[in-house]
Design a protein around this motif. Structure first.
Motif, PDB file in Angstrom:
ATOM      1  N   THR A  16      -1.390  -0.111  10.858  1.00 45.79           N
ATOM      2  CA  THR A  16      -0.984   1.095  10.139  1.00 45.79           C
ATOM      3  C   THR A  16      -1.463   2.312  10.913  1.00 45.79           C
ATOM      4  N   ILE A  17      -0.597   3.297  11.051  1.00 46.16           N
ATOM      5  CA  ILE A  17      -0.983   4.591  11.605  1.00 46.16           C
ATOM      6  C   ILE A  17      -1.360   5.467  10.419  1.00 46.16           C
ATOM      7  N   ARG A  18      -2.632   5.847  10.326  1.00 46.98           N
ATOM      8  CA  ARG A  18      -3.116   6.589   9.169  1.00 46.98           C
ATOM      9  C   ARG A  18      -2.818   8.075   9.288  1.00 46.98           C
ATOM     10  N   PHE A  19      -2.473   8.693   8.147  1.00 51.94           N
ATOM     11  CA  PHE A  19      -2.110  10.105   8.083  1.00 51.94           C
ATOM     12  C   PHE A  19      -3.033  10.851   7.124  1.00 51.94           C
ATOM     13  N   PRO A  20      -3.133  12.168   7.291  1.00 48.89           N
ATOM     14  CA  PRO A  20      -3.949  12.968   6.370  1.00 48.89           C
ATOM     15  C   PRO A  20      -3.225  13.346   5.086  1.00 48.89           C
ATOM     16  N   VAL A  21      -1.971  12.919   4.956  1.00 41.12           N
ATOM     17  CA  VAL A  21      -1.191  13.155   3.735  1.00 41.12           C
ATOM     18  C   VAL A  21      -0.657  11.820   3.236  1.00 41.12           C
ATOM     19  N   GLN A  22      -0.355  11.754   1.939  1.00 42.26           N
ATOM     20  CA  GLN A  22      -0.076  10.442   1.345  1.00 42.26           C
ATOM     21  C   GLN A  22       1.392  10.049   1.335  1.00 42.26           C
ATOM     22  N   THR A  56       8.297  12.828   9.134  1.00 48.06           N
ATOM     23  CA  THR A  56       8.472  13.751   8.027  1.00 48.06           C
ATOM     24  C   THR A  56       7.624  13.313   6.840  1.00 48.06           C
ATOM     25  N   THR A  57       7.264  14.287   6.014  1.00 51.70           N
ATOM     26  CA  THR A  57       6.467  14.017   4.815  1.00 51.70           C
ATOM     27  C   THR A  57       7.072  14.796   3.646  1.00 51.70           C
ATOM     28  N   ALA A  58       6.508  14.628   2.453  1.00 54.09           N
ATOM     29  CA  ALA A  58       7.089  15.237   1.255  1.00 54.09           C
ATOM     30  C   ALA A  58       6.008  15.505   0.225  1.00 54.09           C
ATOM     31  N   TRP A  59       6.262  16.523  -0.615  1.00 57.66           N
ATOM     32  CA  TRP A  59       5.386  16.724  -1.769  1.00 57.66           C
ATOM     33  C   TRP A  59       6.070  16.326  -3.070  1.00 57.66           C
ATOM     34  N   ASN A  61       3.491   7.449  -0.553  1.00 57.51           N
ATOM     35  CA  ASN A  61       2.243   7.228  -1.305  1.00 57.51           C
ATOM     36  C   ASN A  61       1.376   6.135  -0.682  1.00 57.51           C
ATOM     37  N   GLY A  62       1.510   5.941   0.619  1.00 51.58           N
ATOM     38  CA  GLY A  62       0.706   4.933   1.299  1.00 51.58           C
ATOM     39  C   GLY A  62      -0.134   5.468   2.436  1.00 51.58           C
ATOM     40  N   TRP A  63      -0.120   6.803   2.659  1.00 54.59           N
ATOM     41  CA  TRP A  63      -0.998   7.452   3.627  1.00 54.59           C
ATOM     42  C   TRP A  63      -0.765   7.000   5.067  1.00 54.59           C
ATOM     43  N   GLY A  64       0.476   6.735   5.454  1.00 50.90           N
ATOM     44  CA  GLY A  64       0.669   6.384   6.849  1.00 50.90           C
ATOM     45  C   GLY A  64       2.001   5.753   7.166  1.00 50.90           C
ATOM     46  N   ASP A  87       0.823  -1.219   0.000  1.00 51.37           N
ATOM     47  CA  ASP A  87       0.000   0.000   0.000  1.00 51.37           C
ATOM     48  C   ASP A  87       0.853   1.265   0.000  1.00 51.37           C
ATOM     49  N   GLY A  88       2.049   1.170  -0.491  1.00 46.58           N
ATOM     50  CA  GLY A  88       2.962   2.310  -0.536  1.00 46.58           C
ATOM     51  C   GLY A  88       4.384   1.780  -0.594  1.00 46.58           C
ATOM     52  N   PHE A  89       5.321   2.686  -0.841  1.00 44.76           N
ATOM     53  CA  PHE A  89       6.728   2.303  -0.931  1.00 44.76           C
ATOM     54  C   PHE A  89       7.383   2.401   0.435  1.00 44.76           C
TER      55      PHE A  89
END
Length: 284
Positions: A224-230, A248-251, A208-211, A188-190
């Motif tokens: 899985t800990i779900r996040f509001p960003v992907q 940390t997150t990224a665009w 790209n897995g939202w968490g 569900d993501g990398f």
């Protein structure tokens, strides 16, 4: 477990490498593509940023109060008081297309880190250990490295090849790795940056897995800990009781999603039940 809380909407293109600095009561992290080093003060919310000499994959506290930074082309010592970066040792002069991407400090003060092709086209990435002034290559043939991380007893080292969604495990003893094997895969993501809690559960950021995915020591996916960003790039434990999970997150690759996800690239905090492991310091 609390809901993820946005603590700094810094807008990092490729936020990475959160690390807890207990002495300064702060979280350090980088924006690799933005060529920035950031520090977030957990008590007062103070936000400080520095330019880096080149793309920088990690910034990890050292015993002398400085940070060891994985700048493209070598390990650098960063002095927070002066803002100066000084080269410690060159890395991969034979692979100029590569940059450094993620790192971890073991209990003995050794620094484990990976490299990758900056364009993500070739499998030129490798896994290294820096100890007693010497760099040794321990594994090779990665497209995008992430990690490593280590089990609480120090006997297992985890390292990812992100583009293949594979998490590998090695037996570890006194700086030697053996018995490389597939530990888990993400669907569900990398599989991005990892950290391990005190019960040995591996927490893996999902690009790209939202968490954040959670894996038991036997490789079983347990939540899985779900996040509001992907795009969550790495999770690291901090705070006085090591129960604050900073992420940390990224665009990067998702610039068109920023309208719907305005906190992409921000630093988040999640309160968890099980504490993490102490952050060790690089021995220079």
């Amino acid at each position: 477990m609390s809901e993820p809380e946005l603590v700094w909407n810094v807008g990092a293109e490729l936020g990475e490498g959160p690390v807890w600095d207990a002495a300064r009561r702060a979280v350090w992290f980088v924006d690799i593509k933005g060529r920035k080093l950031h520090r977030y003060g957990v008590d007062d919310g103070a936000k400080t940023s520095w330019d880096t000499p080149d793309q920088t994959g990690f910034a990890l506290p050292a015993e002398d109060g400085s940070l060891v930074c994985g700048v493209r082309g070598g390990l650098h010592r960063f002095d927070p008081d002066s803002g100066r970066f000084d080269l410690i040792v060159a890395v991969e002069q034979d692979r100029p297309q590569n940059r450094l991407n993620d790192g971890f400090v073991a209990v003995d003060g050794s620094l484990w880190f990976g490299s990758m092709d900056d364009s993500e086209d070739t499998v030129s990435g490798a896994l290294y250990r820096f100890h007693n002034g010497e760099i040794v290559r321990h594994d090779d043939g990665y497209r995008v490295t992430n990690g490593p991380a280590m089990s609480p007893d120090g006997r297992t080292l985890y390292h990812h090849d992100t583009t293949t969604r594979r998490i590998f495990a090695f037996d570890h003893s006194d700086g030697v790795l053996t018995k490389k094997r597939l530990f888990a895969e993400t669907t569900d993501g990398f599989a991005d940056g990892p950290s391990v809690d005190s019960e040995g559960v591996l927490h893996v950021g999902l690009f790209n897995g939202w968490g954040v995915a959670r894996f038991a020591p036997n490789g079983e996916r347990i939540g899985t800990i779900r996040f509001p960003v992907q795009t969550v790039t790495k999770a690291a434990f901090g705070g006085d009781d090591l129960r604050d999970l900073y992420c940390t997150t990224a665009w990067l690759s998702n610039a068109d999603k920023r309208g719907d996800q305005p906190s992409l690239g921000g630093l988040f905090r999640v309160r968890v039940e099980t504490p993490g492991l102490p952050q060790h310091r690089v021995r220079l």
